[in-house]
Design a protein around this motif. Structure first.
Motif: not given
Length: 280
Positions: A1-22
């Motif tokens: 399965m092909v992977e997306p080009a832009y991927q989140a890394t832990a603590g990085g800009a794309l790593d959203v704090d889901r607990e906060f927004y939930s």
């Protein structure tokens, strides 16, 4: 399965704090309503959302597509960058996705906290909702395709909506098509399908910055009737208003949140400064 080009890394800009927004989404009953209004059919309106507030876009009477623009309230040069958001997030956004701003800022304008259409998924034709694939309808394309003028396309509605804020047609930009169902055909061509929203469906977002927003209630209504081509006819019977609600969450719900900083890149794209000139 092909992977997306832009991927989140832990603590990085794309790593959203889901607990906060939930936590923000689940605490809705305790939020303070600070503004509420309806945008009539085939019109547009602009409004502000203060940093740290929530905004809910609601289908109040029936299915209706809304074309959304977003700017930094204090500097409209910083605005929604639809194409980069498609790459960093996805082509059809939902809960925990963010809308990103243009260069040289490149930071979240808002984060989606709730989406009652999240369960729609992908339909039999490949359609999905909350579209970043396409853009707003406009009178220029309409004139090109039909030879007729119509002043209430989403582009025109947005132009009129932002004039009181000192913005012009040049500030109106590619949109998030809220509640719109779209996809690509087998020939890789853009299609629009009937909006699946029902009264009370909503998309809610958290303002990461002080925002100026503008929304057009699309003259195509729920897009169940073709706007162009041999079967086109006036879809006014499937047009409905859209409601806007702005909420102030309890201060304790914002614990741990900090506003996003603009992109850290501060170089000059390889351009050299004169000797002795400070770089920052």
């Amino acid at each position: 399965m092909v992977e997306p080009a832009y991927q989140a890394t832990a603590g990085g800009a794309l790593d959203v704090d889901r607990e906060f927004y939930s936590r923000l989404a689940s605490g809705h009953a305790g939020h303070e309503l600070v503004e509420a209004f309806e945008i009539p059919i085939r019109s547009g309106r602009a409004w502000t959302v203060p940093q740290g507030h929530l905004c809910r876009i609601v289908t109040v009477e029936g299915p209706q597509v809304g074309d959304l623009n977003v700017w930094n309230r204090h500097d409209p040069r910083e605005r929604l960058w639809a194409s980069r958001t498609r790459q960093l997030q996805r082509a059809h956004v939902s809960t925990f996705d963010r809308l990103w701003s243009t260069l040289p800022f490149l930071r979240p304008l808002l984060t989606i906290t709730a989406d009652t259409l999240a369960g729609y998924g992908t339909d039999a034709d490949g359609g999905r909702v909350h579209d970043l694939l396409g853009t707003r309808c406009d009178p220029y394309v309409n004139r090109m395709l039909t030879g007729e003028d119509f002043d209430f396309h989403c582009h025109s509605n947005l132009v009129r909506a932002v004039l009181p804020y000192g913005l012009t047609e040049f500030d109106v930009h590619d949109v998030l098509n809220v509640f719109q169902c779209t996809g690509l055909t087998a020939e890789d061509r853009y299609f629009m399908a009937a909006c699946p929203a029902r009264p009370g469906d909503h998309l809610e977002f958290f303002a990461e910055q002080d925002l100026l927003c503008a929304l057009s209630t699309c003259p195509g209504g729920d897009l169940s009737i073709p706007l162009w081509g041999p079967d086109a006819r006036d879809p006014i019977d499937v047009c409905h208003p859209i409601g806007i609600e702005v909420y102030r969450p309890a201060a304790e719900l914002l614990d741990g949140w900090t506003p996003p900083r603009r992109a850290e890149y501060r170089a000059l794209h390889g351009i050299r400064l004169p000797e002795g000139q400070p770089s920052k």
